[in-house]
Scaffold this motif. Structure first.
Motif, PDB file in Angstrom:
ATOM      1  N   LEU A 279     -54.957  93.664  72.298  1.00 59.07           N
ATOM      2  CA  LEU A 279     -54.400  94.387  73.435  1.00 59.07           C
ATOM      3  C   LEU A 279     -54.790  93.741  74.760  1.00 59.07           C
ATOM      4  CD1 LEU A 279     -52.565  96.846  73.510  1.00 59.07           C
ATOM      5  CD2 LEU A 279     -54.563  98.254  73.988  1.00 59.07           C
ATOM      6  N   THR A 280     -56.017  93.229  74.844  1.00 62.15           N
ATOM      7  CA  THR A 280     -56.438  92.592  76.093  1.00 62.15           C
ATOM      8  C   THR A 280     -55.824  91.214  76.275  1.00 62.15           C
ATOM      9  OG1 THR A 280     -58.436  91.720  75.015  1.00 62.15           O
ATOM     10  CG2 THR A 280     -58.630  93.838  76.163  1.00 62.15           C
ATOM     11  N   GLN A 281     -55.353  90.602  75.185  1.00 66.48           N
ATOM     12  CA  GLN A 281     -54.737  89.279  75.268  1.00 66.48           C
ATOM     13  C   GLN A 281     -53.224  89.354  75.064  1.00 66.48           C
ATOM     14  OE1 GLN A 281     -56.072  86.269  75.964  1.00 66.48           O
ATOM     15  NE2 GLN A 281     -58.040  87.205  76.399  1.00 66.48           N
ATOM     16  N   ALA A 282     -52.636  90.481  75.426  1.00 64.34           N
ATOM     17  CA  ALA A 282     -51.195  90.661  75.230  1.00 64.34           C
ATOM     18  C   ALA A 282     -50.547  91.121  76.529  1.00 64.34           C
ATOM     19  CB  ALA A 282     -50.923  91.678  74.120  1.00 64.34           C
ATOM     20  N   ARG A 283     -49.279  90.803  76.661  1.00 65.38           N
ATOM     21  CA  ARG A 283     -48.470  91.280  77.770  1.00 65.38           C
ATOM     22  C   ARG A 283     -47.729  92.542  77.314  1.00 65.38           C
ATOM     23  NH1 ARG A 283     -50.641  88.198  81.079  1.00 65.38           N
ATOM     24  NH2 ARG A 283     -49.653  86.387  82.054  1.00 65.38           N
ATOM     25  N   ALA A 284     -47.770  93.572  78.139  1.00 64.84           N
ATOM     26  CA  ALA A 284     -46.956  94.762  77.885  1.00 64.84           C
ATOM     27  C   ALA A 284     -45.578  94.526  78.494  1.00 64.84           C
ATOM     28  CB  ALA A 284     -47.602  95.988  78.499  1.00 64.84           C
TER      29      ALA A 284
ATOM     30  N   ALA B 180     -46.743  91.718  73.425  1.00 65.67           N
ATOM     31  CA  ALA B 180     -46.611  90.363  72.883  1.00 65.67           C
ATOM     32  C   ALA B 180     -47.830  89.564  73.322  1.00 65.67           C
ATOM     33  CB  ALA B 180     -45.329  89.698  73.384  1.00 65.67           C
ATOM     34  N   SER B 181     -48.450  88.875  72.394  1.00 72.21           N
ATOM     35  CA  SER B 181     -49.701  88.186  72.690  1.00 72.21           C
ATOM     36  C   SER B 181     -49.478  86.977  73.579  1.00 72.21           C
ATOM     37  CB  SER B 181     -50.381  87.735  71.391  1.00 72.21           C
ATOM     38  OG  SER B 181     -49.666  86.662  70.804  1.00 72.21           O
TER      39      SER B 181
ATOM     40  N   HIS C 190     -34.520  86.912  76.698  1.00 72.40           N
ATOM     41  CA  HIS C 190     -34.757  86.950  78.140  1.00 72.40           C
ATOM     42  C   HIS C 190     -35.860  87.937  78.506  1.00 72.40           C
ATOM     43  CE1 HIS C 190     -31.652  84.169  78.981  1.00 72.40           C
ATOM     44  NE2 HIS C 190     -30.640  84.969  78.687  1.00 72.40           N
ATOM     45  N   ALA C 191     -35.866  89.112  77.871  1.00 73.09           N
ATOM     46  CA  ALA C 191     -36.888  90.106  78.192  1.00 73.09           C
ATOM     47  C   ALA C 191     -38.277  89.596  77.841  1.00 73.09           C
ATOM     48  CB  ALA C 191     -36.602  91.404  77.441  1.00 73.09           C
ATOM     49  N   LEU C 192     -38.413  88.965  76.674  1.00 71.53           N
ATOM     50  CA  LEU C 192     -39.720  88.463  76.258  1.00 71.53           C
ATOM     51  C   LEU C 192     -40.119  87.239  77.073  1.00 71.53           C
ATOM     52  CD1 LEU C 192     -42.057  88.865  74.360  1.00 71.53           C
ATOM     53  CD2 LEU C 192     -40.822  87.592  72.599  1.00 71.53           C
ATOM     54  N   SER C 193     -39.161  86.366  77.382  1.00 73.42           N
ATOM     55  CA  SER C 193     -39.455  85.187  78.203  1.00 73.42           C
ATOM     56  C   SER C 193     -39.985  85.593  79.561  1.00 73.42           C
ATOM     57  CB  SER C 193     -38.207  84.318  78.374  1.00 73.42           C
ATOM     58  OG  SER C 193     -37.810  83.745  77.162  1.00 73.42           O
ATOM     59  N   ARG C 194     -39.366  86.621  80.136  1.00 72.38           N
ATOM     60  CA  ARG C 194     -39.809  87.066  81.453  1.00 72.38           C
ATOM     61  C   ARG C 194     -41.231  87.601  81.405  1.00 72.38           C
ATOM     62  NH1 ARG C 194     -37.018  91.727  85.222  1.00 72.38           N
ATOM     63  NH2 ARG C 194     -38.269  91.333  87.081  1.00 72.38           N
ATOM     64  N   ALA C 195     -41.552  88.362  80.364  1.00 74.82           N
ATOM     65  CA  ALA C 195     -42.902  88.913  80.251  1.00 74.82           C
ATOM     66  C   ALA C 195     -43.946  87.821  80.070  1.00 74.82           C
ATOM     67  CB  ALA C 195     -42.964  89.893  79.078  1.00 74.82           C
TER      68      ALA C 195
END
Length: 635
Positions: free
Chosen positions: A214-219, A233-234, A316-321
Motif C-alpha cells: 500500500l505504501t509503494q502503490a499509487r491510488a 497499482a504498485s 490511459h487511466a493507469l498510465s496517468r496514475a
C-alpha cells in the motif's frame, strides 16, 4: 455402435463437476459467491486438509425457504436470472444454477438454511434429498465433505494438502478483495488464518497485500462516461518476479482477461525493469450489458462489447496514475514530500504529460472519441526538434542556459564546487560551506545539490535528509520523455522509392482494409497489391530502417485485438530510448552545483522520473532517522 440413450442425472452432474469442480478451491469459489449474492454481511469459512476433507461456509444472508431447498440442488435452478435479458445484464456472481448440483454429485453435501421470517432452519442431505428441521440463527451453511469420495480416479489428480490449501486461500483472497464491505474469516484445520472485519478498500488491501504494497502503490480513481477504474497499482520499485499479486475485478468479479492484461502491461512500459511484474488491485466498473460473463464454466473469463475503448480507458487511466514521479508528486500543492505519498485523485486538475490522459474536453474539440468517453491526447507538437539535439550538453538541451535563460535561485553561481582528491585517483565534488537552506514549503522535494560522488552520483539535501541521484539514469529519463513529447504530434513520413510488397493472410487483408485510416494516421500508406498481397508506399520516418513486412504483419495482428498504435509506438520508443541513452550526460563527468540543481528541478517536472528507460531507479532517499540509527545517535 451402441444405441443412443439418455444419461442419468447423476452422471450428468458428475460430468458437469469436471468443469465446475476442478479442486477444493473451485467448490469454495462457488459457495462463497452464493453467500455474497445472498446479501451476507459476515461469512465464516472452515477448511480441513486443504479443503479435501471438508469445506464449511456459513453466512448471515437472506437464506432459502424450506420448499426451495431441494430445488437449490437441482441443475440449472437459480433465483438470479429468469430470461435472456437477465443473462445479458448479469449483476450477480453466480447465475447458472449448476454449481450446487455438481458439488453434491461428487461430495457429501448438506445444506442448512433459515429464510428471513422463518420459525427455524431446515437441513437437506445432498445424497437422498431428505429434509429435516435444524438449528440455525440466520443465513445458510453449506457443508461439503470428502470431495470425490465416489469418483476415486478424480481424487488422484488432487495435489498435496498444502497445495490445495494454497489454492483455497487464493480464492478466499479474491472474494475478500472484491468485497471489503463484508466481514470474512478463514480457518484451516482449526487455526484462524484470516480475520477480516468489514471496512474500506484500503484497509482490506493492506490486510491481504501487506502495508508495504500500500505504501509503494499509487491510488487511482478515474472515470469516463459509464466506465470507472479504481484501486491500487504498485510503483516499479515494488515489482515482483511472478504475477502472484495481480488482481483485476470487473463489476466485482475476478477475471483473467488478455485485453486488460495487455493494457496494464502497456501502462508499465519503460518503467519496469527486465522480466519483473507489477502488483495491483484494480476494479473496473461498467454497465453489465457491456460485458459478457457467460463465456467460461468457471466465470473467470469475460468478453467486452467495446473491447478497444475499454483497453484505451484502462491504459490511459493507469498510465496517468503511474506517470507522476515521487519527486514531482511531492512538489504539487496539497501533497507532501516523499516517495510513497498517495497522488491526488484522477480528474482533479493534474497536469497531463506526454502520454494521453483522461481530462474534460469541449464537445467540438478534435480529440479522439470512443464509445465510452473522450480521450485527450498529448498536446500538439510546438516545433520539430532536430535529432542532433540529443547529443548536446545538458544545459544546451534541457535547462536552456545556452539560450540565455536567466539563472534561477537554484543555480546561483555562489555555489561553485571545490574538488578534492579521493583514493584511486577519483574525485568527489563538494560545495564549500553549509548547504543552501531548504524552503519551508518543500517546493524542491529532491532538495539542493551538495556534491558529486565519483562523477556518477549526485548528493543532495532535502527536508527529510540525504538524496542520492544516478545522474546518467535521471538525465536519460528526462531526454526520453522530452523526445516522446516532441514526436507525439503528426508523424514525419518517409516515402519508399520502391514499395514493399509482401503476402498476407485473409485476416490481415481484412484488417488492413478496415483500419486504413488508422494506418495512414500513423504514417503508413498501405494498399492491396493482389488477392493476398499488400504494398507499403510510406512508413513513419523514425521506422524507415525497420523490416517493413515484419512490422506490418505484427501491426495488423495487433489491430485485430488491440488499439492500433502499440506496435509502432513500441518500436519508436525503442529508438528514442537508445537516442536518449547516448545523449544523456555520461558517468565520470564533473557537473557544477548549478548544473546538478538544474537536473534535480527537471527531474521534479518530468513524468516517470523515478526510473530510467530500462526500469532502474534514478534516486533514493536516506532519512535523518535512518542516518541517526546507523550512527547510533541518541543511543
Amino acid at each position: 455402435m451402441p444405441a443412443i440413450h439418455l444419461l442419468s442425472d447423476l452422471l450428468i452432474n458428475q460430468i458437469a463437476a469436471g468443469e465446475v469442480v476442478e479442486r477444493p478451491a473451485s467448490v469454495l469459489k462457488e459457495v462463497l459467491e452464493n453467500a455474497v449474492d445472498a446479501g451476507s454481511r459476515a461469512i465464516d469459512v472452515q477448511l480441513e486438509q486443504g479443503g479435501v476433507r471438508r469445506i464449511r461456509v456459513a453466512d448471515d444472508g437472506c437464506g432459502i425457504e424450506r420448499d426451495e431447498l431441494a430445488l437449490a440442488l437441482e441443475r440449472h435452478a437459480t433465483s438470479k436470472i429468469a430470461n435472456l435479458d437477465d443473462l445479458e445484464r448479469v449483476g450477480t456472481m453466480g447465475f447458472r444454477g449448476e454449481a450446487l448440483a455438481a458439488i453434491a454429485a461428487v461430495a457429501r453435501t448438506t445444506l442448512t438454511s433459515r429464510a428471513e421470517g422463518s420459525a427455524h432452519a431446515w437441513r437437506i442431505d445432498g445424497s437422498d434429498r431428505s429434509v429435516a428441521p435444524a438449528a440455525l440463527n440466520a443465513g445458510t451453511v453449506v457443508d461439503v465433505a470428502d470431495l470425490y469420495y465416489n469418483t476415486p480416479a478424480r481424487r488422484k489428480f488432487l495435489k498435496s494438502e498444502a497445495t490445495e490449501y494454497a489454492h483455497c486461500d487464493e480464492m478466499f483472497r479474491r472474494v475478500a478483495l472484491a468485497r471489503p464491505d463484508i466481514g470474512l474469516q478463514l480457518a484451516h484445520n482449526g487455526r484462524v488464518i484470516h480475520r477480516l472485519p468489514a471496512g474500506d478498500e484500503a484497509r482490506r488491501v493492506a490486510a491481504l497485500m501487506g502495508d508495504d504494497f500500500l505504501t509503494q502503490a499509487r491510488a487511482l480513481d478515474a472515470d469516463a462516461g459509464p466506465l470507472r477504474l479504481a484501486g491500487f497499482a504498485s510503483l516499479p520499485a515494488y515489482s515482483r518476479a511472478s504475477r502472484d499479486a495481480q488482481y483485476f475485478f470487473v463489476n466485482g468479479r475476478f477475471v483473467r482477461d488478455k485485453l486488460l492484461t495487455h493494457a496494464v502491461r502497456q501502462a508499465y512500459t519503460d518503467i519496469l525493469h527486465g522480466n519483473r511484474h507489477p502488483a495491483y488491485v484494480l476494479f473496473l466498473e461498467l454497465d453489465p450489458a457491456g460485458v459478457d460473463v457467460n463465456v467460461h464454466p468457471a466465470k473467470i473469463e469475460v468478453r467486452f462489447r467495446e473491447a478497444r475503448a475499454i483497453h484505451q480507458f484502462v491504459f490511459h487511466a493507469l498510465s496517468r496514475a503511474l506517470a507522476e514521479s515521487g519527486a514531482g508528486l511531492a512538489a504539487r500543492p496539497g501533497t507532501q514530500a516523499g516517495h510513497d505519498d498517495e497522488p491526488a485523485r484522477s480528474g482533479e486538475g493534474q497536469a497531463s504529460g506526454a502520454n494521453a490522459s483522461l481530462v474534460a474536453v469541449p464537445a467540438n474539440s478534435p480529440e479522439r472519441t470512443h464509445a465510452y468517453g473522450t480521450y485527450h491526447d498529448a498536446a500538439p507538437m510546438q516545433g520539430r526538434l532536430a535529432m542532433e539535439s540529443v547529443s548536446r550538453s545538458y544545459f544546451d538541451f534541457i535547462s536552456g542556459a545556452a539560450a540565455g535563460a536567466p539563472p534561477s535561485p537554484a543555480t546561483d553561481t555562489a555555489f561553485r564546487p571545490a574538488t578534492f582528491a579521493m583514493g584511486g585517483g577519483s574525485a568527489t565534488t563538494i560545495a564549500p560551506g553549509t548547504a543552501r537552506p531548504l524552503p519551508a514549503d518543500e517546493s524542491a522535494p529532491l532538495g539542493y545539490a551538495i556534491g558529486q560522488l565519483h562523477g556518477i552520483y549526485i548528493l543532495a539535501q532535502n527536508t527529510k535528509g540525504l538524496v542520492l541521484i544516478d545522474m546518467h539514469a535521471a538525465h536519460e529519463r528526462i531526454l526520453y520523455e522530452k523526445l516522446k513529447t516532441v514526436l507525439d504530434g503528426t508523424p514525419s513520413v518517409q516515402r519508399l522509392l520502391i514499395p514493399a510488397v509482401f503476402s498476407v493472410s485473409a485476416k490481415d487483408m481484412a484488417a488492413a482494409e478496415d483500419c486504413s485510416e488508422v494506418l495512414a494516421a500513423m504514417g503508413f500508406e498501405v494498399a492491396p497489391a493482389g488477392p493476398q498481397e499488400l504494398a507499403v508506399r510510406s512508413v513513419p520516418a523514425l521506422l524507415a530502417n525497420a523490416p517493413v513486412a515484419e512490422l506490418l504483419r505484427k501491426l495488423l495482428e495487433e489491430l485485430r485485438e488491440f488499439p492500433a498504435s502499440e506496435v509502432v509506438t513500441a518500436r519508436r520508443n525503442e529508438l528514442l530510448a537508445t537516442m536518449a541513452c547516448h545523449g544523456a550526460v555520461r558517468a565520470h563527468r564533473n557537473l557544477s552545483i548549478p548544473e546538478m540543481n538544474a537536473l534535480l528541478r527537471d527531474m521534479e517536472a518530468t513524468e516517470r522520473a523515478d526510473q530510467c528507460n530500462h526500469g532502474r531507479p534514478t534516486w533514493t532517499q536516506l532519512t535523518m532517522a535512518e542516518l541517526d540509527r546507523f550512527f547510533m545517535r541518541g543511543q
